[in-house]
Design a protein around this motif. Structure first.
Motif, PDB file in Angstrom:
ATOM      1  N   HIS A  14      -9.627  15.893 -27.496  1.00 11.77           N
ATOM      2  CA  HIS A  14     -10.362  16.470 -26.370  1.00 11.77           C
ATOM      3  C   HIS A  14      -9.918  15.840 -25.053  1.00 11.77           C
ATOM      4  N   LEU A  15      -9.748  14.522 -25.046  1.00 12.86           N
ATOM      5  CA  LEU A  15      -9.322  13.839 -23.821  1.00 12.86           C
ATOM      6  C   LEU A  15      -7.881  14.189 -23.460  1.00 12.86           C
ATOM      7  N   GLU A  16      -7.033  14.350 -24.454  1.00 13.89           N
ATOM      8  CA  GLU A  16      -5.660  14.756 -24.161  1.00 13.89           C
ATOM      9  C   GLU A  16      -5.628  16.117 -23.477  1.00 13.89           C
ATOM     10  N   HIS A  17      -6.526  16.998 -23.900  1.00 11.15           N
ATOM     11  CA  HIS A  17      -6.591  18.326 -23.296  1.00 11.15           C
ATOM     12  C   HIS A  17      -7.174  18.265 -21.890  1.00 11.15           C
ATOM     13  N   ARG A  18      -8.249  17.518 -21.713  1.00  4.22           N
ATOM     14  CA  ARG A  18      -8.928  17.471 -20.420  1.00  4.22           C
ATOM     15  C   ARG A  18      -8.175  16.631 -19.388  1.00  4.22           C
ATOM     16  N   LEU A  19      -7.646  15.499 -19.817  1.00  3.34           N
ATOM     17  CA  LEU A  19      -6.981  14.590 -18.874  1.00  3.34           C
ATOM     18  C   LEU A  19      -5.484  14.831 -18.779  1.00  3.34           C
ATOM     19  N   ARG A  20      -4.992  15.707 -19.634  1.00  2.00           N
ATOM     20  CA  ARG A  20      -3.571  16.086 -19.624  1.00  2.00           C
ATOM     21  C   ARG A  20      -2.646  14.862 -19.726  1.00  2.00           C
ATOM     22  N   GLY A  21      -2.936  14.046 -20.701  1.00  3.75           N
ATOM     23  CA  GLY A  21      -2.118  12.865 -20.923  1.00  3.75           C
ATOM     24  C   GLY A  21      -2.276  12.380 -22.351  1.00  3.75           C
ATOM     25  N   LYS A  22      -1.378  11.527 -22.779  1.00  7.34           N
ATOM     26  CA  LYS A  22      -1.408  10.999 -24.136  1.00  7.34           C
ATOM     27  C   LYS A  22      -2.524   9.969 -24.282  1.00  7.34           C
ATOM     28  N   ILE A  23      -3.334  10.123 -25.304  1.00  9.10           N
ATOM     29  CA  ILE A  23      -4.408   9.178 -25.620  1.00  9.10           C
ATOM     30  C   ILE A  23      -3.999   8.396 -26.865  1.00  9.10           C
ATOM     31  N   GLN A  24      -4.074   7.088 -26.780  1.00 10.34           N
ATOM     32  CA  GLN A  24      -3.727   6.258 -27.928  1.00 10.34           C
ATOM     33  C   GLN A  24      -4.890   6.211 -28.912  1.00 10.34           C
ATOM     34  N   ARG A  25      -4.567   5.980 -30.181  1.00 11.62           N
ATOM     35  CA  ARG A  25      -5.572   5.932 -31.232  1.00 11.62           C
ATOM     36  C   ARG A  25      -5.452   4.628 -32.019  1.00 11.62           C
ATOM     37  N   ARG A  26      -6.615   4.035 -32.301  1.00 11.51           N
ATOM     38  CA  ARG A  26      -6.704   2.915 -33.245  1.00 11.51           C
ATOM     39  C   ARG A  26      -7.899   3.215 -34.138  1.00 11.51           C
ATOM     40  N   LEU A  27      -7.713   4.192 -35.004  1.00  9.79           N
ATOM     41  CA  LEU A  27      -8.797   4.688 -35.842  1.00  9.79           C
ATOM     42  C   LEU A  27      -8.833   3.941 -37.173  1.00  9.79           C
ATOM     43  N   ALA A  35       0.819  -1.208   0.000  1.00  8.25           N
ATOM     44  CA  ALA A  35       0.000   0.000   0.000  1.00  8.25           C
ATOM     45  C   ALA A  35       0.851   1.254   0.000  1.00  8.25           C
ATOM     46  N   LEU A  36       2.028   1.188   0.665  1.00  6.81           N
ATOM     47  CA  LEU A  36       2.874   2.368   0.788  1.00  6.81           C
ATOM     48  C   LEU A  36       3.828   2.543  -0.379  1.00  6.81           C
ATOM     49  N   CYS A  37       3.929   1.535  -1.214  1.00  6.13           N
ATOM     50  CA  CYS A  37       4.898   1.564  -2.315  1.00  6.13           C
ATOM     51  C   CYS A  37       4.191   1.835  -3.642  1.00  6.13           C
ATOM     52  N   PRO A  38       4.275   3.051  -4.196  1.00  2.00           N
ATOM     53  CA  PRO A  38       3.596   3.364  -5.457  1.00  2.00           C
ATOM     54  C   PRO A  38       4.002   2.450  -6.588  1.00  2.00           C
ATOM     55  N   ALA A  39       5.248   2.018  -6.582  1.00  2.00           N
ATOM     56  CA  ALA A  39       5.714   1.167  -7.685  1.00  2.00           C
ATOM     57  C   ALA A  39       5.029  -0.180  -7.688  1.00  2.00           C
ATOM     58  N   CYS A  40       4.488  -0.562  -6.502  1.00  2.00           N
ATOM     59  CA  CYS A  40       3.826  -1.862  -6.416  1.00  2.00           C
ATOM     60  C   CYS A  40       2.406  -1.823  -6.973  1.00  2.00           C
ATOM     61  N   LYS A  41       1.866  -0.606  -7.146  1.00  2.00           N
ATOM     62  CA  LYS A  41       0.489  -0.488  -7.622  1.00  2.00           C
ATOM     63  C   LYS A  41       0.438  -0.663  -9.137  1.00  2.00           C
ATOM     64  N   LYS A  42      -0.655  -1.193  -9.613  1.00  2.00           N
ATOM     65  CA  LYS A  42      -0.835  -1.393 -11.053  1.00  2.00           C
ATOM     66  C   LYS A  42      -1.051  -0.048 -11.730  1.00  2.00           C
ATOM     67  N   ALA A  43      -0.315   0.192 -12.797  1.00  2.00           N
ATOM     68  CA  ALA A  43      -0.448   1.455 -13.521  1.00  2.00           C
ATOM     69  C   ALA A  43      -1.822   1.539 -14.186  1.00  2.00           C
ATOM     70  N   PRO A  44      -2.409   2.742 -14.250  1.00  2.00           N
ATOM     71  CA  PRO A  44      -3.701   2.890 -14.901  1.00  2.00           C
ATOM     72  C   PRO A  44      -3.627   2.432 -16.362  1.00  2.00           C
ATOM     73  N   GLU A  45      -4.684   1.830 -16.835  1.00  2.00           N
ATOM     74  CA  GLU A  45      -4.715   1.360 -18.216  1.00  2.00           C
ATOM     75  C   GLU A  45      -4.753   2.537 -19.178  1.00  2.00           C
ATOM     76  N   ALA A  46      -3.977   2.448 -20.249  1.00  2.00           N
ATOM     77  CA  ALA A  46      -3.972   3.507 -21.253  1.00  2.00           C
ATOM     78  C   ALA A  46      -5.342   3.592 -21.916  1.00  2.00           C
ATOM     79  N   ILE A  47      -5.778   4.802 -22.214  1.00  2.00           N
ATOM     80  CA  ILE A  47      -7.047   5.000 -22.907  1.00  2.00           C
ATOM     81  C   ILE A  47      -6.792   4.940 -24.409  1.00  2.00           C
ATOM     82  N   VAL A  48      -7.548   4.082 -25.094  1.00  2.00           N
ATOM     83  CA  VAL A  48      -7.377   3.891 -26.531  1.00  2.00           C
ATOM     84  C   VAL A  48      -8.710   4.189 -27.222  1.00  2.00           C
TER      85      VAL A  48
END
Length: 291
Positions: free
Chosen positions: A47-60, A15-28
């Motif tokens: 829009h999500l990149e702007h609002r969530l301030r992170g890279k959004i993956q694309r499979r268009l 619980a105290l070790c951030p590295a032990c936690k599962k990373a959030p799943e990338a949004i695609v």
């Protein structure tokens, strides 16, 4: 001999070790392989990149509705813009109502129940199949009923994917159009060239196809409403919504922001003017006050 740490201590360290936690799943963000959905998918991603301030993956441009839906179920993508009529006919295998609200409510209820998916409120535009003829061949025709009542014997071309759909050829056949030959299936990319050459005299395309904004072609109205409602809505995995803060509120901002005319115009900018979908999407977000 090495002794294992007590279970309680292990849990505390985890619980105290951030590295032990599962990373959030990338949004695609995924989409069907049609221009309108590729553009809308890019708008969602930016829009999500702007609002969530992170890279959004694309499979268009993955493929047809069933293909993209399968990718959503298998966790290959997180969300995509779907059509209510196709959800009912292609996924739920049901005969949809002609009432857009009823179709949306049914799709929303069943996808949540059987697939743990969330169907958001409509984006604001519809993209049903459209019967298209060359304007020079159409005379005064404006509807499919008028085409059925005339003396012209039609040569109709449709995509292979349209041939397989429950709401496809049966809907066209319901008009009892005079036919010069059986309905011909072909690759989607060949529809407009075949119409230009005269190999066929009518094709079934997407309402928002950018080429239909030119005076060269005419859409014949589905005046008997043989096709079901085709409202575009974002379809999202509920597990992604649960683990991604602000995702739901960010996506809700897009509901009602589109019109069939605006999506048709953007499709024309890509299909006819050969602009990049990313540039068109960026301009849309700025004009909508979302950037």
């Amino acid at each position: 001999m090495h002794k294992s740490l007590p279970t309680g201590i292990c849990l505390l360290i985890s619980a105290l070790c951030p590295a032990c936690k599962k990373a959030p799943e990338a949004i695609v963000v995924g989409s069907q392989n049609i221009t309108a959905q590729i553009i809308v998918g890019e708008i969602v991603a930016q829009h999500l990149e702007h609002r969530l301030r992170g890279k959004i993956q694309r499979r268009l441009g993955i493929g047809s509705e069933p293909v993209v839906y399968q990718e959503l179920q298998s966790r290959g993508i997180s969300l995509y813009p779907a059509y209510t009529g196709l959800i009912e006919t292609e996924i739920l295998k049901e005969q949809p109502s002609s009432d857009p609200g009823v179709v949306w409510a049914r799709a929303h209820q069943e996808l949540s129940r059987i697939a743990k998916l969330e169907l958001f409120d409509p984006l604001g535009y519809e993209n049903p199949p459209a019967a298209v003829v060359r304007a020079e061949d159409a005379a005064s025709l404006t509807t499919l009923s008028e085409a059925a009542a005339g003396a012209t014997k039609w040569k109709i071309g449709v995509s292979y994917e349209f041939q397989q759909r429950l709401d496809g050829v049966p809907a066209i056949n319901s008009y009892k159009l005079p036919m010069a030959q059986v309905i011909r299936g072909m690759e989607t990319a060949e529809l407009f060239p075949a119409l230009q050459r005269g190999d066929v005299t009518m094709i079934v395309a997407e309402t928002t196809d950018g080429r239909l904004t030119t005076p060269e072609y005419r859409k014949l109205a589905d005046d008997r409403h043989a096709f079901p409602p085709y409202q575009s809505c974002l379809l999202v995995r509920q597990d992604v919504l649960a683990t991604t803060p602000q995702l739901s509120e960010s996506l809700k901002e897009l509901s009602g922001k589109f019109t069939t005319e605006s999506v048709s115009k953007m499709s024309a900018e890509v299909d006819v003017e050969h602009r990049k979908p990313a540039d068109v999407a960026s301009e849309f977000l700025a004009q909508a006050g979302l950037k």
